[in-house]
Design a protein around this motif. Structure first.
Motif, mmCIF file in Angstrom:
data_model
loop_
_atom_site.group_PDB
_atom_site.id
_atom_site.type_symbol
_atom_site.label_atom_id
_atom_site.label_comp_id
_atom_site.label_asym_id
_atom_site.label_seq_id
_atom_site.Cartn_x
_atom_site.Cartn_y
_atom_site.Cartn_z
ATOM 1 N N LYS A 1 -33.357 -3.733 -5.340
ATOM 2 C CA LYS A 1 -32.655 -2.634 -6.011
ATOM 3 C C LYS A 1 -31.835 -3.147 -7.192
ATOM 4 C CE LYS A 1 -32.438 0.404 -2.046
ATOM 5 N NZ LYS A 1 -31.617 1.014 -1.011
ATOM 6 N N GLU A 2 -31.183 -4.271 -7.021
ATOM 7 C CA GLU A 2 -30.380 -4.863 -8.098
ATOM 8 C C GLU A 2 -31.266 -5.258 -9.276
ATOM 9 O OE1 GLU A 2 -26.822 -6.022 -9.893
ATOM 10 O OE2 GLU A 2 -27.115 -4.915 -8.035
ATOM 11 N N MET A 3 -32.417 -5.869 -8.983
ATOM 12 C CA MET A 3 -33.349 -6.257 -10.052
ATOM 13 C C MET A 3 -33.791 -5.032 -10.840
ATOM 14 S SD MET A 3 -37.330 -7.088 -10.386
ATOM 15 C CE MET A 3 -37.648 -6.018 -9.095
ATOM 16 N N ARG A 4 -34.168 -3.976 -10.145
ATOM 17 C CA ARG A 4 -34.672 -2.766 -10.808
ATOM 18 C C ARG A 4 -33.570 -2.089 -11.619
ATOM 19 N NH1 ARG A 4 -39.374 -1.749 -10.647
ATOM 20 N NH2 ARG A 4 -39.147 0.466 -11.047
ATOM 21 N N LYS A 5 -32.358 -2.088 -11.095
ATOM 22 C CA LYS A 5 -31.229 -1.520 -11.844
ATOM 23 C C LYS A 5 -30.994 -2.334 -13.111
ATOM 24 C CE LYS A 5 -26.871 -2.281 -10.998
ATOM 25 N NZ LYS A 5 -25.602 -2.467 -10.348
ATOM 26 N N ASN A 6 -31.046 -3.640 -13.001
ATOM 27 C CA ASN A 6 -30.824 -4.501 -14.165
ATOM 28 C C ASN A 6 -31.895 -4.309 -15.234
ATOM 29 O OD1 ASN A 6 -28.474 -5.576 -13.118
ATOM 30 N ND2 ASN A 6 -29.494 -7.351 -12.218
ATOM 31 N N ILE A 7 -33.138 -4.108 -14.820
ATOM 32 C CA ILE A 7 -34.209 -3.860 -15.784
ATOM 33 C C ILE A 7 -33.914 -2.565 -16.545
ATOM 34 C CG2 ILE A 7 -36.659 -3.301 -16.069
ATOM 35 C CD1 ILE A 7 -37.187 -5.110 -13.593
ATOM 36 N N PHE A 8 -33.507 -1.533 -15.823
ATOM 37 C CA PHE A 8 -33.192 -0.254 -16.473
ATOM 38 C C PHE A 8 -32.024 -0.423 -17.441
ATOM 39 C CE2 PHE A 8 -31.506 3.946 -17.095
ATOM 40 C CZ PHE A 8 -32.645 4.741 -17.180
ATOM 41 N N LEU A 9 -30.993 -1.125 -17.028
ATOM 42 C CA LEU A 9 -29.823 -1.332 -17.885
ATOM 43 C C LEU A 9 -30.155 -2.149 -19.125
ATOM 44 C CD1 LEU A 9 -27.049 -1.856 -15.168
ATOM 45 C CD2 LEU A 9 -27.500 0.203 -16.551
ATOM 46 N N GLU A 10 -31.105 -3.090 -19.013
ATOM 47 C CA GLU A 10 -31.567 -3.840 -20.190
ATOM 48 C C GLU A 10 -32.168 -2.892 -21.220
ATOM 49 O OE1 GLU A 10 -34.376 -6.840 -18.898
ATOM 50 O OE2 GLU A 10 -32.891 -7.792 -17.602
ATOM 51 N N GLU A 11 -32.940 -1.927 -20.754
ATOM 52 C CA GLU A 11 -33.553 -0.954 -21.663
ATOM 53 C C GLU A 11 -32.504 -0.029 -22.273
ATOM 54 O OE1 GLU A 11 -36.462 -1.429 -22.668
ATOM 55 O OE2 GLU A 11 -37.034 -2.850 -21.108
ATOM 56 N N LEU A 12 -31.526 0.342 -21.492
ATOM 57 C CA LEU A 12 -30.435 1.183 -21.980
ATOM 58 C C LEU A 12 -29.658 0.444 -23.075
ATOM 59 C CD1 LEU A 12 -29.198 3.962 -21.438
ATOM 60 C CD2 LEU A 12 -27.720 2.895 -19.739
ATOM 61 N N GLU A 13 -29.411 -0.825 -22.849
ATOM 62 C CA GLU A 13 -28.728 -1.655 -23.839
ATOM 63 C C GLU A 13 -29.560 -1.759 -25.117
ATOM 64 O OE1 GLU A 13 -27.683 -6.292 -23.980
ATOM 65 O OE2 GLU A 13 -26.728 -5.220 -22.309
ATOM 66 N N GLU A 14 -30.866 -1.918 -24.963
ATOM 67 C CA GLU A 14 -31.750 -1.985 -26.128
ATOM 68 C C GLU A 14 -31.657 -0.697 -26.940
ATOM 69 O OE1 GLU A 14 -36.517 -1.830 -26.916
ATOM 70 O OE2 GLU A 14 -35.847 -3.224 -25.366
ATOM 71 N N TYR A 15 -31.608 0.430 -26.261
ATOM 72 C CA TYR A 15 -31.537 1.719 -26.951
ATOM 73 C C TYR A 15 -30.269 1.813 -27.799
ATOM 74 C CZ TYR A 15 -31.421 6.687 -27.915
ATOM 75 O OH TYR A 15 -31.382 7.891 -28.560
ATOM 76 N N PHE A 16 -29.154 1.329 -27.285
ATOM 77 C CA PHE A 16 -27.867 1.457 -27.969
ATOM 78 C C PHE A 16 -27.510 0.236 -28.816
ATOM 79 C CE2 PHE A 16 -27.257 4.696 -24.660
ATOM 80 C CZ PHE A 16 -26.890 5.757 -25.480
ATOM 81 N N GLU A 17 -28.445 -0.674 -29.003
ATOM 82 C CA GLU A 17 -28.206 -1.859 -29.821
ATOM 83 C C GLU A 17 -27.663 -1.422 -31.174
ATOM 84 O OE1 GLU A 17 -27.705 -5.556 -30.896
ATOM 85 O OE2 GLU A 17 -28.594 -5.154 -28.945
ATOM 86 N N LYS A 18 -26.532 -1.983 -31.569
ATOM 87 C CA LYS A 18 -25.877 -1.581 -32.820
ATOM 88 C C LYS A 18 -26.602 -2.099 -34.060
ATOM 89 C CE LYS A 18 -21.121 -1.085 -31.134
ATOM 90 N NZ LYS A 18 -21.401 -0.146 -30.179
ATOM 91 N N ASP A 19 -27.232 -3.215 -33.953
ATOM 92 C CA ASP A 19 -27.872 -3.839 -35.116
ATOM 93 C C ASP A 19 -29.371 -3.609 -35.129
ATOM 94 O OD1 ASP A 19 -25.417 -4.891 -35.993
ATOM 95 O OD2 ASP A 19 -25.617 -6.579 -34.617
ATOM 96 N N LEU A 20 -29.764 -2.349 -34.963
ATOM 97 C CA LEU A 20 -31.195 -2.050 -34.984
ATOM 98 C C LEU A 20 -31.747 -2.314 -36.379
ATOM 99 C CD1 LEU A 20 -31.382 1.254 -32.925
ATOM 100 C CD2 LEU A 20 -32.050 -1.016 -32.214
ATOM 101 N N MET A 21 -32.911 -2.865 -36.428
ATOM 102 C CA MET A 21 -33.562 -3.142 -37.698
ATOM 103 C C MET A 21 -34.114 -1.851 -38.271
ATOM 104 S SD MET A 21 -35.535 -6.562 -36.362
ATOM 105 C CE MET A 21 -36.497 -5.603 -35.221
ATOM 106 N N LYS A 22 -34.874 -1.973 -39.335
ATOM 107 C CA LYS A 22 -35.442 -0.779 -39.961
ATOM 108 C C LYS A 22 -36.428 -0.066 -39.037
ATOM 109 C CE LYS A 22 -39.127 -3.228 -42.340
ATOM 110 N NZ LYS A 22 -39.814 -3.427 -43.589
ATOM 111 N N ASN A 23 -36.846 -0.724 -37.974
ATOM 112 C CA ASN A 23 -37.782 -0.125 -37.015
ATOM 113 C C ASN A 23 -37.042 0.608 -35.903
ATOM 114 O OD1 ASN A 23 -39.966 -1.207 -38.417
ATOM 115 N ND2 ASN A 23 -39.817 -3.128 -37.297
ATOM 116 N N GLU A 24 -35.930 1.227 -36.235
ATOM 117 C CA GLU A 24 -35.077 1.878 -35.244
ATOM 118 C C GLU A 24 -35.841 2.861 -34.360
ATOM 119 O OE1 GLU A 24 -31.255 4.892 -35.113
ATOM 120 O OE2 GLU A 24 -31.649 3.764 -36.922
ATOM 121 N N LEU A 25 -36.680 3.693 -34.949
ATOM 122 C CA LEU A 25 -37.423 4.676 -34.156
ATOM 123 C C LEU A 25 -38.348 4.002 -33.155
ATOM 124 C CD1 LEU A 25 -38.378 7.524 -36.656
ATOM 125 C CD2 LEU A 25 -36.843 7.665 -34.686
#
Length: 168
Positions: free
Chosen positions: A41-65
Motif C-alpha cells: 500500500k505504501e509503494m502504491r501511494k508513493n507512486i501516485f504521489l510521484e505523479e501528483l508531484e510531476e503534475y504540479f512541478e513548477k519548472d515545467l518545460m515548454k511541453n507542459e501539456l
C-alpha cells in the motif's frame, strides 16, 4: 469518466498485472503478511504521489501539456490498480470506482478537468501509456523491480508518445 472508459481502463491494468506476474495482488487476494500488505500500500501511494508531484512541478518545460497529460494519465493508471487490488472482481472494481469515494480516482478526475483534458483524450493517452507499460516486460518475459516492488523500465522500454495527441 464514462462507464465504458472506466471498464476499459480497468481491463487494461488488469492485463498489466497478469503479464507482470502481479495477479496475486488482484481482487483482494490474501497477501502473505500484514507487513507485506502495508509495504505494498505504501509503494502504491508513493507512486501516485510521484505523479501528483510531476503534475504540479513548477519548472515545467515548454511541453507542459504533455507532461501534465502524462501525469494525469499515470494517476488514472495507478488508481485503476489500487481499485483492482481493493475489489473482488473486475465487475466489483467497476462498481467501487463508479460509486466514488476513492481519493486517487477523484484526484485524477479533478486534475483532468483542471487541465481541460477530454475523457476521450485521457482514454487515448491511457491506451498509449498501457502500450508503453507493456514494454516494461523484457523480450524474455522478465520484469525488473525496485526494492519496494515497483516495476521499473528495462533497456527495451519505450516511452509513451503523448505528443501525438497535440497539434503543433
Amino acid at each position: 469518466m464514462e462507464n465504458k472508459q472506466i471498464k476499459e481502463m480497468l481491463e487494461l491494468v488488469n492485463e498489466f498485472y497478469i503479464k507482470t506476474g502481479e495477479e496475486e495482488y488482484l481482487f483482494n487476494k490474501k497477501i502473505s503478511t500484514l507487513k507485506e500488505s502495508k509495504k505494498r500500500k505504501e509503494m502504491r501511494k508513493n507512486i501516485f504521489l510521484e505523479e501528483l508531484e510531476e503534475y504540479f512541478e513548477k519548472d515545467l518545460m515548454k511541453n507542459e501539456l504533455i507532461i501534465r497529460l502524462d501525469a494525469v494519465t499515470d494517476m488514472f493508471y495507478v488508481a485503476a490498480g489500487n481499485v483492482l487490488e481493493k475489489s473482488k472482481s473486475l465487475e466489483n472494481a467497476y462498481k467501487i470506482w463508479t460509486n466514488g469515494g476513492i481519493w486517487e480516482t477523484e484526484t485524477a478526475e479533478i486534475l483532468r478537468k483542471k487541465s481541460n483534458f477530454s475523457q476521450e483524450l485521457i482514454l487515448k493517452a491511457f491506451k498509449e501509456v498501457h502500450r508503453s507499460n507493456m514494454t516494461k516486460i523484457t523480450k524474455d518475459g522478465k520484469v525488473l523491480r525496485r526494492e519496494d516492488g515497483k516495476v521499473i523500465k528495462p533497456d527495451t522500454f519505450e516511452e509513451p508518445n503523448l505528443s501525438q495527441f497535440f497539434k503543433d
